[in-house]
Design a protein around this motif. Structure first.
Motif, PDB file in Angstrom:
ATOM      1  N   GLU A  63      65.064  34.585  49.872  1.00  0.00           N
ATOM      2  CA  GLU A  63      66.687  33.542  50.001  1.00  0.00           C
ATOM      3  C   GLU A  63      67.372  34.493  49.880  1.00  0.00           C
ATOM      4  O   GLU A  63      67.282  35.762  49.772  1.00  0.00           O
ATOM      5  N   LEU A 107      67.502  24.889  52.734  1.00  0.00           N
ATOM      6  CA  LEU A 107      69.212  24.316  52.587  1.00  0.00           C
ATOM      7  C   LEU A 107      68.888  24.269  50.895  1.00  0.00           C
ATOM      8  O   LEU A 107      69.145  23.229  50.937  1.00  0.00           O
ATOM      9  N   ARG A 147      72.166  34.489  51.298  1.00  0.00           N
ATOM     10  CA  ARG A 147      73.165  33.368  50.801  1.00  0.00           C
ATOM     11  C   ARG A 147      73.557  32.357  52.350  1.00  0.00           C
ATOM     12  O   ARG A 147      73.973  33.560  52.689  1.00  0.00           O
ATOM     13  N   SER A 148      73.926  31.541  51.788  1.00  0.00           N
ATOM     14  CA  SER A 148      74.396  30.672  53.349  1.00  0.00           C
ATOM     15  C   SER A 148      75.076  31.549  54.011  1.00  0.00           C
ATOM     16  O   SER A 148      75.852  31.419  53.082  1.00  0.00           O
ATOM     17  N   ARG A 149      76.149  32.502  54.887  1.00  0.00           N
ATOM     18  CA  ARG A 149      77.357  32.276  55.353  1.00  0.00           C
ATOM     19  C   ARG A 149      77.662  31.307  56.327  1.00  0.00           C
ATOM     20  O   ARG A 149      79.236  31.485  55.796  1.00  0.00           O
ATOM     21  N   VAL A 193      77.711  28.117  55.315  1.00  0.00           N
ATOM     22  CA  VAL A 193      77.721  26.742  54.154  1.00  0.00           C
ATOM     23  C   VAL A 193      78.359  27.152  52.752  1.00  0.00           C
ATOM     24  O   VAL A 193      77.081  27.737  52.152  1.00  0.00           O
ATOM     25  N   GLU A 221      70.716  25.476  58.537  1.00  0.00           N
ATOM     26  CA  GLU A 221      71.819  25.590  58.486  1.00  0.00           C
ATOM     27  C   GLU A 221      73.103  25.081  59.510  1.00  0.00           C
ATOM     28  O   GLU A 221      74.122  24.510  58.916  1.00  0.00           O
ATOM     29  N   GLN A 222      72.693  24.886  60.371  1.00  0.00           N
ATOM     30  CA  GLN A 222      73.668  23.814  61.865  1.00  0.00           C
ATOM     31  C   GLN A 222      73.613  22.471  61.760  1.00  0.00           C
ATOM     32  O   GLN A 222      73.982  21.628  62.332  1.00  0.00           O
ATOM     33  N   LEU A 232      70.233  29.799  51.455  1.00  0.00           N
ATOM     34  CA  LEU A 232      69.433  29.700  52.793  1.00  0.00           C
ATOM     35  C   LEU A 232      67.807  30.765  52.247  1.00  0.00           C
ATOM     36  O   LEU A 232      67.892  31.399  51.262  1.00  0.00           O
ATOM     37  N   CYS A 271      65.353  28.383  58.754  1.00  0.00           N
ATOM     38  CA  CYS A 271      66.841  28.672  57.720  1.00  0.00           C
ATOM     39  C   CYS A 271      67.894  28.038  58.970  1.00  0.00           C
ATOM     40  O   CYS A 271      68.747  27.215  58.333  1.00  0.00           O
ATOM     41  N   ALA A 272      67.910  28.768  60.411  1.00  0.00           N
ATOM     42  CA  ALA A 272      69.727  29.239  61.110  1.00  0.00           C
ATOM     43  C   ALA A 272      69.797  27.606  61.264  1.00  0.00           C
ATOM     44  O   ALA A 272      70.513  27.211  61.719  1.00  0.00           O
TER      45      ALA A 272
END
Length: 246
Positions: A6, A66, A8-10, A12, A118-119, A17, A114-115
């Motif tokens: 895992e 996420l 951290r999301s940059r 959100v 996030e999107q 993630l 994962c990306a």
């Protein structure tokens, strides 16, 4: 063998993630969060938990997620958290089926699920608007160990109003959220190898017996068993949507 990672999301705020391969036998423990999941081509939501869930209850061999901070998912999903408490739900049960199918196809073609998740969250947030700022303050104060009455006074609500707002934001009332977040504080200390009596004191329990009762009630295990499992296997799979397993 199960693998989990895992970061951290940059993009959100407050989100994490994660990805996992293999379901394993780990138990997913309550943490106040909700997750948007990608499981072998399916999009699902993991609601807020009140007790342990077996990781393998979501079928699949490859997972991405996420993890959304407490109180942030309802605005994104358009569903009160209380409706998803202790549930794993197909996203198509919450959003129109054709839209979910398009999203699933897009994620499958993205290369990095994962990306892509996030999107998806960013695009949804642009439509739904930000989460309730009161929820973030309530979660932060409860996470710091403040009593419910003090939290209600600080945010300008009566305790009944705070309870109603918390059900929608977190899936349960502030007292339960406070217990869950205190459990997370304790388990983080336990993973550092601290003695149980010190964990109980520093996490905010009345005594070690209180700590033991709460771990049994919320995690379905004992502090000793959790510490032993953490020492034996620090990389456990979490396909159902929580960062802490036993």
């Amino acid at each position: 063998m199960s693998v989990y990672e895992e970061h951290r999301s940059r993009l959100v705020p407050g989100a994490v993630l994660w990805r996992a391969a293999g379901a394993g036998g780990a138990a997913v423990l309550p943490d106040g969060c909700m997750d948007l999941l990608w499981a072998d081509g399916r999009l699902l939501v993991a609601g807020p938990d009140t007790g342990p869930h077996r990781a393998g209850e979501v079928a699949g061999s490859a997972f991405a997620g996420l993890r959304l901070a407490p109180g942030t998912a309802p605005a994104l999903l358009g569903v009160p958290a209380r409706e998803l408490r202790d549930r794993r739900v197909d996203l198509a049960d919450l959003w129109p089926g054709p839209e979910v199918r398009r999203l699933a196809e897009r994620i499958a073609s993205y290369g990095d699920p994962c990306a892509a998740l996030e999107q998806l969250a960013l695009a949804r947030a642009a439509l739904s608007g930000p989460p309730d700022p009161l929820a973030a303050e309530v979660a932060a104060r409860l996470g710091a160990g403040e009593p419910v009455a003090a939290v209600a006074a600080a945010v300008g609500l009566g305790e009944r109003q705070l309870h109603r707002r918390s059900l929608d934001a977190f899936g349960y009332g502030p007292r339960t959220l406070g217990r869950v977040l205190r459990l997370q504080r304790a388990l983080a200390l336990a993973r550092r190898g601290l003695p149980q009596a010190e964990v109980a004191h520093r996490a905010g329990y009345a005594d070690q017996a209180h700590y033991t009762r709460e771990v049994r009630a919320l995690a379905g295990t004992t502090p000793g068993a959790y510490a032993a499992a953490s020492a034996a296997n620090s990389e456990t799979p979490q396909p159902s949507g929580s960062r802490t397993t036993a």
